[in-house]
Design an enzyme around this catalytic site. Structure first.
Site, PDB file in Angstrom:
ATOM      1  N   SER A 144       0.842  -1.191   0.000  1.00 33.91           N
ATOM      2  CA  SER A 144       0.000   0.000   0.000  1.00 33.91           C
ATOM      3  C   SER A 144       0.886   1.254   0.000  1.00 33.91           C
ATOM      4  CB  SER A 144      -0.953  -0.031   1.199  1.00 33.91           C
ATOM      5  OG  SER A 144      -1.944   0.966   1.070  1.00 33.91           O
ATOM      6  N   ASP A 214     -17.808 -13.594 -14.006  1.00 35.80           N
ATOM      7  CA  ASP A 214     -17.107 -14.680 -13.325  1.00 35.80           C
ATOM      8  C   ASP A 214     -16.723 -15.796 -14.289  1.00 35.80           C
ATOM      9  OD1 ASP A 214     -16.068 -16.505 -11.560  1.00 35.80           O
ATOM     10  OD2 ASP A 214     -17.948 -16.942 -10.540  1.00 35.80           O
ATOM     11  N   ASP A 217     -13.479 -16.729 -17.679  1.00 33.04           N
ATOM     12  CA  ASP A 217     -12.255 -17.532 -17.735  1.00 33.04           C
ATOM     13  C   ASP A 217     -12.551 -19.019 -17.860  1.00 33.04           C
ATOM     14  OD1 ASP A 217     -13.334 -17.870 -15.232  1.00 33.04           O
ATOM     15  OD2 ASP A 217     -11.416 -17.794 -14.166  1.00 33.04           O
ATOM     16  N   VAL A 219     -14.350 -20.770 -15.717  1.00 35.15           N
ATOM     17  CA  VAL A 219     -14.583 -21.379 -14.405  1.00 35.15           C
ATOM     18  C   VAL A 219     -15.452 -20.436 -13.579  1.00 35.15           C
ATOM     19  CG1 VAL A 219     -13.532 -22.270 -12.298  1.00 35.15           C
ATOM     20  CG2 VAL A 219     -12.332 -22.535 -14.486  1.00 35.15           C
ATOM     21  N   ASP A 221     -16.254 -19.564 -10.120  1.00 36.72           N
ATOM     22  CA  ASP A 221     -15.694 -19.842  -8.795  1.00 36.72           C
ATOM     23  C   ASP A 221     -15.753 -18.641  -7.853  1.00 36.72           C
ATOM     24  OD1 ASP A 221     -13.851 -18.239 -10.057  1.00 36.72           O
ATOM     25  OD2 ASP A 221     -12.149 -19.615  -9.843  1.00 36.72           O
ATOM     26  N   ILE A 223     -14.552 -15.735  -8.508  1.00 36.07           N
ATOM     27  CA  ILE A 223     -13.347 -14.922  -8.705  1.00 36.07           C
ATOM     28  C   ILE A 223     -13.300 -14.448 -10.159  1.00 36.07           C
ATOM     29  CG2 ILE A 223     -10.821 -14.894  -8.660  1.00 36.07           C
ATOM     30  CD1 ILE A 223     -10.989 -17.197  -6.610  1.00 36.07           C
ATOM     31  N   ASP A 356      -8.715  -5.453  -5.354  1.00 41.01           N
ATOM     32  CA  ASP A 356      -8.264  -4.455  -4.377  1.00 41.01           C
ATOM     33  C   ASP A 356      -9.360  -3.425  -4.142  1.00 41.01           C
ATOM     34  OD1 ASP A 356      -6.951  -2.161  -3.125  1.00 41.01           O
ATOM     35  OD2 ASP A 356      -5.069  -3.164  -3.605  1.00 41.01           O
ATOM     36  N   HIS A 396      -7.159  -5.670  -0.717  1.00 44.78           N
ATOM     37  CA  HIS A 396      -6.033  -4.748  -0.561  1.00 44.78           C
ATOM     38  C   HIS A 396      -4.924  -5.378   0.284  1.00 44.78           C
ATOM     39  CE1 HIS A 396      -3.911  -1.012  -0.673  1.00 44.78           C
ATOM     40  NE2 HIS A 396      -3.966  -0.842   0.637  1.00 44.78           N
TER      41      HIS A 396
END
Length: 471
Positions: A144, A214, A217, A219, A221, A223, A356, A396
């Site tokens: 940071s 999501d 990609d 997948v 998940d 993320i 972040d 973050h």
């Protein structure tokens, strides 16, 4: 054995692993008889303490704004545990408020660059005096604001560190303060008619972002692997006729659109990159909370305008131009060329989480491209000394749904993973500096419920950032 020195952005505390009671007692006596103030002019020693391994430290004078005296002792312990002589500083003042900056340019200079550099010089002197030999390599570990300081050190004082880990760096600092200040006028106060509540951000909006992005990609998940690929369309949440609840008004849709947009200045030039989608589940706690972001509010009140009554709700991009033009103590940290650091064979690893919630990862990508152009270096040439890793699903500096444990600091950020270059960012830096083995990947780890006792939920290899479509 080589003596390594690490400054973790976080006065002095030396530890040594010893094996017998006699050795431990001898080390304890040497520690307690050490008088660092005798070697450093114009210095005052506040405390000197021998801290054996396994000690739980308590601090009666913790600053209430950060629940610590101003130093990340867990990072000092982490570096020491792995064989480094460790040193840290409080950056010239304790706490997280900006009150100490008010009409005090010396404190601002300490914050911008001077405290770190002074700490490095003193740390190297005292390390040699205490251990009776000089260090062979010096390293920096910070995230940071600490990440920004690492890059600033490479720019201003390239001889300070042989290797630098700069996580989620607060680069282009003046414009970062403005970017974060811009969210309050966009979101409005918590009692305004179109205010978007935290529960709406963390459920309705976040779920729609995952719905749209999501699976890009391949997948599903929870993320977003690459936030660059997510072209979120908030209008999908707009209320239609007779819809009640679970949707956004037209005004709220526009609020969301602005929040995920690039911040431009009065002249049409970019001030700061856009927020990456997926970060909202944590960003709502501070940036979209219906109140000023305290760090930005304090920066404008106590540094830019020297006016404690400045009203954060009045922020406009004009204020951004004032802050950037002022550039207090040259805090900007946006170097176009780090050739001097490269020529001293210094190495830098930057990492940044894709979710972040305080500093958009898109800005670090922008910096990578900017540095590549400024040094007239293609990615392969830049990677000779400067490597950037994006950590999917990390908030973050740490935590998040992704594989975020990388050894990037003390405590949970290093718990459960060995000090090895394959899955520890500091170990990877040491291997690169001392043995010439540059990391192409770093394997992150995600523990079940972020608790090492419950086992590993996810491993993921983080690969080097590559520039798409030129620089």
């Amino acid at each position: 054995m080589a003596l390594r020195l690490v400054l973790v952005c976080t006065v002095i505390c030396f530890f040594l692993l010893v094996h017998t009671k006699d050795e431990e007692e001898a080390f304890r006596e040497r520690c307690l008889s050490f008088t660092p103030e005798a070697y450093i002019s114009n210095s005052t020693r506040q405390a000197l303490e021998y801290v054996p391994a396994g000690t739980t430290l308590t601090f009666p004078h913790n600053d209430p704004t950060c629940a610590r005296p101003g130093i990340k002792y867990e990072d000092l312990a982490y570096a020491t545990q792995n064989g480094f002589a460790s040193y840290g500083s409080n950056n010239g003042h304790n706490g997280t408020t900006g009150v100490a900056f008010y009409r005090n340019p010396d404190v601002v200079a300490d914050f911008a660059w001077r405290s770190l550099h002074t700490s490095v010089l003193i740390g190297k002197i005292l390390t040699k005096l205490f251990y009776k030999k000089a260090h062979e390599k010096s390293y920096y570990l910070g995230c940071s604001l600490g990440g920004r300081q690492g890059i600033k050190a490479s720019e201003m004082f390239p001889a300070d560190f042989d290797g630098i880990v700069a996580g989620s760096p607060a680069l282009d600092f003046n414009n970062l303060a403005s970017w974060r200040a811009s969210f309050f006028p966009i979101s409005g106060s918590s009692n305004s008619s179109d205010f978007i509540t935290a529960s709406t951000w963390t459920t309705l909006i976040h779920n729609e972002i995952l719905n749209q992005c999501d699976g890009l990609d391949g997948v599903v998940d929870g993320i977003i692997e690459d936030p660059n690929s997510c072209n979120f369309r908030p209008e999908a949440l707009r209320c239609v006729k007779d819809t009640v609840g679970n949707c956004l008004t037209h005004a709220q849709v526009e609020v969301v659109r602005k929040i995920y947009s690039i911040l431009y200045g009065e002249d049409g030039k970019l001030i700061y990159s856009s927020m990456q989608p997926g970060s909202e589940i944590k960003a709502v706690e501070k940036l979209y909370a219906g109140k000023p972001f305290s760090y930005s509010e304090d920066w404008f009140r106590y540094v830019v305008y020297n006016n404690p009554a400045w009203d954060a709700s009045t922020f406009t991009v004009y204020d951004a131009s004032v802050a950037e033009a002022l550039n207090p103590s040259n805090i900007r940290t946006w170097p176009a060329n780090l050739s001097e650091y490269r020529n001293k064979r210094g190495k830098i690893i930057i990492f940044h989480g894709g979710q972040d919630n305080q500093i958009t990862s898109f800005n670090t990508e922008r910096f990578y491209k900017y540095l590549s152009r400024g040094m007239n270096a293609d990615p392969q040439e830049l990677d000779d000394f400067f490597r950037f890793f994006r950590i999917s699903g990390m908030f973050h500096c740490n935590s998040g749904p992704g594989a975020w444990v990388l050894g990037q600091g003390g405590g949970a950020a290093a718990a459960g993973v060995p000090f090895e270059s394959s899955n520890n960012v500091l170990a990877a830096l040491v291997e690169w500096v001392e043995n010439g083995v540059a990391p192409d990947t770093i394997e992150g780890t995600k523990f079940v419920n972020d608790n090492t006792l419950y086992g590993t939920r996810l491993w993921e290899e983080t690969i080097l950032f590559q520039i798409a479509g030129g620089v």
